[in-house]
Motif scaffolding. Structure first.
Motif, mmCIF file in Angstrom:
data_model
loop_
_atom_site.group_PDB
_atom_site.id
_atom_site.type_symbol
_atom_site.label_atom_id
_atom_site.label_comp_id
_atom_site.label_asym_id
_atom_site.label_seq_id
_atom_site.Cartn_x
_atom_site.Cartn_y
_atom_site.Cartn_z
ATOM 1 N N PRO A 34 0.821 -1.204 0.000
ATOM 2 C CA PRO A 34 0.000 0.000 0.000
ATOM 3 C C PRO A 34 0.861 1.262 0.000
ATOM 4 N N ALA A 35 0.413 2.245 -0.768
ATOM 5 C CA ALA A 35 1.127 3.515 -0.861
ATOM 6 C C ALA A 35 0.104 4.632 -0.832
ATOM 7 N N PRO A 36 0.371 5.672 -0.048
ATOM 8 C CA PRO A 36 -0.568 6.804 -0.056
ATOM 9 C C PRO A 36 -0.602 7.420 -1.452
ATOM 10 N N GLY A 37 -1.781 7.690 -1.946
ATOM 11 C CA GLY A 37 -1.916 8.316 -3.245
ATOM 12 C C GLY A 37 -1.728 7.373 -4.418
ATOM 13 N N SER A 124 -12.748 9.243 -9.282
ATOM 14 C CA SER A 124 -12.087 10.559 -9.308
ATOM 15 C C SER A 124 -11.426 10.881 -7.973
ATOM 16 N N LEU A 125 -10.790 9.902 -7.391
ATOM 17 C CA LEU A 125 -10.124 10.085 -6.104
ATOM 18 C C LEU A 125 -8.723 10.665 -6.291
ATOM 19 N N LEU A 160 -6.855 3.875 0.818
ATOM 20 C CA LEU A 160 -7.165 5.171 0.178
ATOM 21 C C LEU A 160 -8.472 5.767 0.668
ATOM 22 N N PHE A 161 -9.274 4.966 1.308
ATOM 23 C CA PHE A 161 -10.592 5.405 1.738
ATOM 24 C C PHE A 161 -10.709 5.537 3.248
ATOM 25 N N GLY A 162 -9.589 5.432 3.938
ATOM 26 C CA GLY A 162 -9.603 5.546 5.385
ATOM 27 C C GLY A 162 -10.175 4.342 6.094
ATOM 28 N N ASP A 163 -10.255 3.219 5.372
ATOM 29 C CA ASP A 163 -10.829 1.995 5.948
ATOM 30 C C ASP A 163 -9.762 1.003 6.379
ATOM 31 N N ALA A 164 -8.509 1.374 6.243
ATOM 32 C CA ALA A 164 -7.439 0.411 6.544
ATOM 33 C C ALA A 164 -7.102 0.404 8.016
#
Length: 164
Positions: A34-37, A124-125, A160-164
């Motif tokens: 996982p990588a931000p962005g 469109s994130l 990416l959705f704050g669910d991790a």
């Protein structure tokens, strides 16, 4: 945009076969660090005889490589079986990219691949308006979409959705 039927005249695969290969691509997305962005994406290339030619996932060889790019890099340019091959990707191939000179859509078009199957349209994130599917179709490539896989792809991208 409508979903193209996987049993169209251009395709020799059934919807079930497409789902099996696409399920493998979705599973590959879980291998991504996982990588931000950045989305976690899995992809594989299957030849006209239903044999896997290559697979890849985001960031499997370097921090900027995309899944489709990685799979294509495994085969190298002008591979003789690409013209009858299908790319299966968990996410719509990118049409905008900052980290490389060519997008995955451009790489697929240049490869001679004639068919792309993906699970989820890029939201469109991170990119305002991904047009991978449209550009592939304009290039004469058959595009098949299985939106029912979206929840699985979203789960692989929970970071990416704050669910991790």
């Amino acid at each position: 945009m409508t979903t193209i039927d996987a049993a169209s005249p251009l395709s020799n695969r059934t919807r079930g076969e497409d789902r099996e290969w696409l399920s493998t691509a979705v599973d590959l997305a879980w291998r991504c660090p996982p990588a931000p962005g950045a989305f976690n994406v899995g992809a594989l290339i299957v030849d006209a005889d239903d044999r896997e030619l290559a697979r890849g996932w985001s960031r499997d060889t370097d921090e900027h490589v995309h899944a489709e790019e990685s799979a294509l890099n495994t085969l190298g340019p002008n591979h003789p079986r690409l013209s009858g091959a299908t790319v299966y990707s968990s996410l719509e191939p990118c049409s905008i990219r900052k980290s490389r000179p060519l997008t995955c859509t451009q790489l697929i078009i240049a490869s001679g691949i004639r068919r792309v199957v993906f699970a989820w349209r890029e939201p469109s994130l991170l990119v305002e308006d991904c047009q991978g599917a449209e550009l592939l179709r304009e290039a004469g490539i058959e595009v098949v979409e299985f939106p029912e896989f979206e929840p699985l792809v979203k789960a692989a991208n929970a970071h990416l959705f704050g669910d991790a």
